[in-house]
Design an enzyme around this catalytic site. Structure first.
Site, PDB file in Angstrom:
ATOM      1  NE  ARG A 103      -2.355   0.830   3.710  1.00 46.22           N
ATOM      2  CZ  ARG A 103      -3.073   1.351   4.691  1.00 46.22           C
ATOM      3  NH1 ARG A 103      -4.380   1.448   4.575  1.00 46.22           N
ATOM      4  NH2 ARG A 103      -2.522   1.751   5.798  1.00 46.22           N
ATOM      5  CB  THR A 107      -1.996   7.201  -3.151  1.00 44.61           C
ATOM      6  OG1 THR A 107      -1.401   5.879  -3.251  1.00 44.61           O
ATOM      7  CG2 THR A 107      -1.081   8.207  -3.832  1.00 44.61           C
TER       8      THR A 107
HETATM    9  C1  PRP Z   1      -1.085  -4.040   4.907  1.00 49.15           C
HETATM   10  C2  PRP Z   1      -1.965  -5.236   5.190  1.00 49.15           C
HETATM   11  C3  PRP Z   1      -2.877  -5.253   3.993  1.00 49.15           C
HETATM   12  C4  PRP Z   1      -3.041  -3.778   3.694  1.00 49.15           C
HETATM   13  C5  PRP Z   1      -4.388  -3.356   4.193  1.00 49.15           C
HETATM   14  O1  PRP Z   1      -0.103  -4.354   4.019  1.00 49.15           O
HETATM   15  O2  PRP Z   1      -1.259  -6.435   5.366  1.00 49.15           O
HETATM   16  O3  PRP Z   1      -2.350  -5.935   2.876  1.00 49.15           O
HETATM   17  O4  PRP Z   1      -2.012  -3.077   4.399  1.00 49.15           O
HETATM   18  O5  PRP Z   1      -4.657  -2.052   3.829  1.00 49.15           O
HETATM   19  P1  PRP Z   1      -5.818  -1.670   2.817  1.00 49.15           P
HETATM   20  O6  PRP Z   1      -7.023  -2.449   3.211  1.00 49.15           O
HETATM   21  O7  PRP Z   1      -5.979  -0.185   3.059  1.00 49.15           O
HETATM   22  O8  PRP Z   1      -5.355  -1.963   1.433  1.00 49.15           O
HETATM   23  P2  PRP Z   1       1.038  -3.293   3.553  1.00 49.15           P
HETATM   24  O9  PRP Z   1       0.577  -2.552   2.331  1.00 49.15           O
HETATM   25  O10 PRP Z   1       1.445  -2.456   4.726  1.00 49.15           O
HETATM   26  O11 PRP Z   1       2.206  -4.228   3.057  1.00 49.15           O
HETATM   27  P3  PRP Z   1       3.133  -5.248   3.886  1.00 49.15           P
HETATM   28  O12 PRP Z   1       2.263  -6.436   4.261  1.00 49.15           O
HETATM   29  O13 PRP Z   1       4.174  -5.603   2.903  1.00 49.15           O
HETATM   30  O14 PRP Z   1       3.648  -4.537   5.100  1.00 49.15           O
HETATM   31  N1  URA Z   2      -2.216  -2.186   7.314  1.00 46.81           N
HETATM   32  C1  URA Z   2      -1.772  -2.549   8.538  1.00 46.81           C
HETATM   33  O1  URA Z   2      -0.834  -3.350   8.658  1.00 46.81           O
HETATM   34  N2  URA Z   2      -2.361  -1.991   9.601  1.00 46.81           N
HETATM   35  C2  URA Z   2      -3.380  -1.122   9.522  1.00 46.81           C
HETATM   36  O2  URA Z   2      -3.887  -0.658  10.551  1.00 46.81           O
HETATM   37  C3  URA Z   2      -3.831  -0.763   8.233  1.00 46.81           C
HETATM   38  C4  URA Z   2      -3.240  -1.329   7.151  1.00 46.81           C
END
Ligand code: PRP
Ligand code: URA
Length: 208
Positions: A103, A107
């Site tokens: 993410r 944005t």
């Molecule tokens: C986190 C989590 C989800 C996402 C949720 O991943 O594991 O995949 O955020 O957020 P959303 O519902 O707003 O899309 P992150 O993008 O931080 O990646 P990571 O697991 O590599 O840390």
């Molecule tokens: N992704 C995470 O890991 N934690 C949050 O609270 C939201 C998105």
């Protein structure tokens, strides 16, 4: 669309421990796996059974065994990886696919960097795993990839969901079944779930 928010005290208790800043990386990882197994047990209660003829040491018998579609477990990288072993403990023969999304911190839009699914994924029940359902952007994008491969039956398992994430999936993918360990209050101004548990990936892998 069906959304199930679990109220089992073991799931609720373990999620409360996860939330605590004092919970160590090792404890966090173990708890995510245990919660995934408990949630998997509940969310797979509709798996179909069929009659099978066997011989027990005592007699010939007709017994019930799992029938029909096989499973594909698909974690969203990174944090979804923490849930995989909990599901594999229940369904050891399941195939495992991976979808890599991160993410954008500004944005909040998801960006894909990897997608590898089992060859015959269209014939399988897909269990999509991600501990956090925040805006729902990552889960919605992952479901798009899975649907592009012809999958018809998808269940999403998230440990903690925000109302915004559930609303997004209800709009984008009304056919997907959602299972959450807990429904939290809201998202904060930078897209984190409140009260939440922080960044799930960082807490599982100890990267912060
Ligand atoms: C986190 C989590 C989800 C996402 C949720 O991943 O594991 O995949 O955020 O957020 P959303 O519902 O707003 O899309 P992150 O993008 O931080 O990646 P990571 O697991 O590599 O840390
Ligand atoms: N992704 C995470 O890991 N934690 C949050 O609270 C939201 C998105």
């Amino acid at each position: 669309m069906s959304t199930t928010i679990f109220s089992h005290p073991l799931i609720t208790h373990k999620i409360s421990v996860l939330r605590n800043t004092d919970t160590t990386c090792k404890e966090f990882r173990e708890l995510v796996e245990e919660i995934a197994m408990l949630m998997g047990y509940e969310s797979l209660r509709d798996l179909p059974l069929e009659d099978v003829e066997i011989d027990t040491p005592i007699c010939h018998a007709t017994v019930k065994m799992l029938a029909g579609k096989k499973l594909a477990i698909v974690p969203i990288l990174r944090a979804g990886l923490g849930m995989v072993n909990g599901l594999l403990a229940l369904v050891p023969a399941a195939r495992v696919g991976h979808i890599g999304l991160y993410r954008d911190h500004e944005t909040l839009e998801p960006h894909e960097y990897y997608c590898k699914l089992p060859d015959d994924v269209e014939n399988r029940l897909v269990i999509l795993l991600d501990p956090m359902l925040a805006t729902g952007g990552s889960a919605s994008a992952a479901i798009n990839f899975i649907k592009q491969r012809g999958c018809k039956h998808i269940k999403l398992m998230s440990v903690i969901a925000a109302p915004e994430g559930i609303a997004r999936l209800e709009k984008d993918h009304p056919d997907v079944e959602i299972y959450c360990g807990c429904l939290d209050e809201k998202l904060n101004e930078i897209g984190y779930i409140v009260p939440g548990l922080g960044d799930a990936g960082d807490r599982i892998f100890g990267t912060k």
